[in-house]
Design a protein around this motif. Structure first.
Motif, short mmCIF file in Angstrom:
data_model
loop_
_atom_site.label_atom_id
_atom_site.label_comp_id
_atom_site.label_asym_id
_atom_site.label_seq_id
_atom_site.Cartn_x
_atom_site.Cartn_y
_atom_site.Cartn_z
N PRO A 189 26.56 34.01 42.13
CA PRO A 189 27.92 33.74 42.91
C PRO A 189 28.21 32.68 43.75
CG PRO A 189 26.83 35.52 43.82
CD PRO A 189 25.51 35.33 42.66
N GLU A 190 27.23 31.93 44.38
CA GLU A 190 27.13 30.21 45.06
C GLU A 190 28.07 29.26 44.07
OE1 GLU A 190 23.22 30.26 42.87
OE2 GLU A 190 24.53 31.78 43.67
N THR A 191 28.07 29.19 42.81
CA THR A 191 27.92 28.64 41.65
C THR A 191 29.92 28.27 42.00
OG1 THR A 191 28.26 29.78 39.56
CG2 THR A 191 26.04 28.58 39.85
N LYS A 192 30.36 29.86 42.41
CA LYS A 192 31.94 29.78 42.31
C LYS A 192 32.51 28.78 42.88
CE LYS A 192 31.61 35.25 41.90
NZ LYS A 192 32.06 36.33 43.21
N SER A 193 31.83 27.68 44.08
CA SER A 193 32.22 27.42 44.99
C SER A 193 33.07 26.52 44.21
CB SER A 193 31.78 26.75 45.93
OG SER A 193 30.56 25.78 45.22
N PHE A 194 32.66 25.73 42.73
CA PHE A 194 33.02 24.70 41.62
C PHE A 194 34.27 25.24 41.58
CE2 PHE A 194 27.91 24.12 41.96
CZ PHE A 194 28.69 22.70 42.44
N PHE A 195 35.09 26.50 41.34
CA PHE A 195 35.85 26.83 40.47
C PHE A 195 36.76 26.98 41.78
CE2 PHE A 195 32.50 27.16 37.80
CZ PHE A 195 33.18 26.00 37.05
N GLY A 196 37.42 26.54 43.42
CA GLY A 196 37.67 27.20 44.32
C GLY A 196 38.98 28.25 44.00
N ARG A 197 39.98 26.52 42.77
CA ARG A 197 41.33 27.54 43.49
C ARG A 197 41.68 28.45 41.72
NH1 ARG A 197 43.57 21.70 44.78
NH2 ARG A 197 43.28 21.98 46.27
N PHE A 198 40.38 28.10 41.03
CA PHE A 198 40.87 29.74 40.23
C PHE A 198 40.48 31.14 40.42
CE2 PHE A 198 38.81 26.97 36.10
CZ PHE A 198 38.98 25.51 36.44
N ASP A 199 41.50 31.41 39.32
CA ASP A 199 41.17 33.27 39.67
C ASP A 199 39.82 33.67 38.33
OD1 ASP A 199 41.08 35.95 38.51
OD2 ASP A 199 43.92 35.77 37.28
N LEU A 200 38.71 34.02 39.90
CA LEU A 200 37.66 33.97 38.36
C LEU A 200 37.92 35.86 38.35
CD1 LEU A 200 35.30 32.58 41.52
CD2 LEU A 200 36.59 31.67 39.23
N THR A 201 39.07 36.04 38.19
CA THR A 201 38.87 37.74 37.50
C THR A 201 37.96 37.81 35.80
OG1 THR A 201 40.82 38.50 38.80
CG2 THR A 201 40.34 39.96 36.61
N PRO A 202 37.47 38.73 35.18
CA PRO A 202 36.94 38.68 34.55
C PRO A 202 38.38 38.22 33.37
CG PRO A 202 35.48 40.20 34.64
CD PRO A 202 36.91 39.08 36.26
N ASN A 203 38.54 37.28 31.85
CA ASN A 203 39.25 37.85 31.08
C ASN A 203 40.98 36.70 31.83
OD1 ASN A 203 37.49 37.93 28.93
ND2 ASN A 203 37.65 39.71 29.06
#
Length: 133
Positions: A38-52
């Motif tokens: 989950p720590e890698t989410k920080s690289f994608f801060g502006r993304f909708d991280l919902t699957p698909n």
């Protein structure tokens, strides 16, 4: 230590099967990455991280399509090096995490055709290009 001709052929052959599904497989890779690290989410801060989500489909496709281009010519990744190393500050450890997720996704979708050793070597070389300074 470059890829042998047979390793290049194994990567290129599987790429032909990956290409039509690059967005879907890329999104699955990112979803797996975020679930396990989950720590890698920080690289994608502006993304909708919902699957698909559209963000994951688009960026996952970009990742796999860049690898598809690299399967033909590794130097194609040179243009992405500054972005990953200097702007995004992605390090080799984080790249290794996504590489593992890519390997897992490919192995699950192409179990009979997946040459893990060739893909590991290919991804290691790609990572070396993307995060070298």
């Amino acid at each position: 230590m470059g890829l042998s001709d047979s390793e290049k052929a194994a990567v290129a052959s599987l790429w032909e099967r990956i290409a039509p599904e690059a967005n879907k497989l890329g999104a699955e890779t990112l979803t797996r990455l975020f679930a396990t690290h989950p720590e890698t989410k920080s690289f994608f801060g502006r993304f909708d991280l919902t699957p698909n989500s559209q963000d994951l489909l688009t960026h996952g496709g970009k990742i796999l399509n860049a690898l598809g281009e690299a399967s033909k010519n590794l130097s194609s990744l040179n243009k992405l090096q500054d972005l990953h190393t200097n702007k995004l500050k992605v390090n080799a450890d984080h790249m290794k995490l996504i590489n593992v997720c890519i390997l897992e996704v490919l192995a699950s979708h192409f179990p009979g055709d997946f040459n893990q050793a060739a893909w590991e070597k290919f991804l290691t070389e790609a990572t070396g290009i993307l995060v070298s300074s």
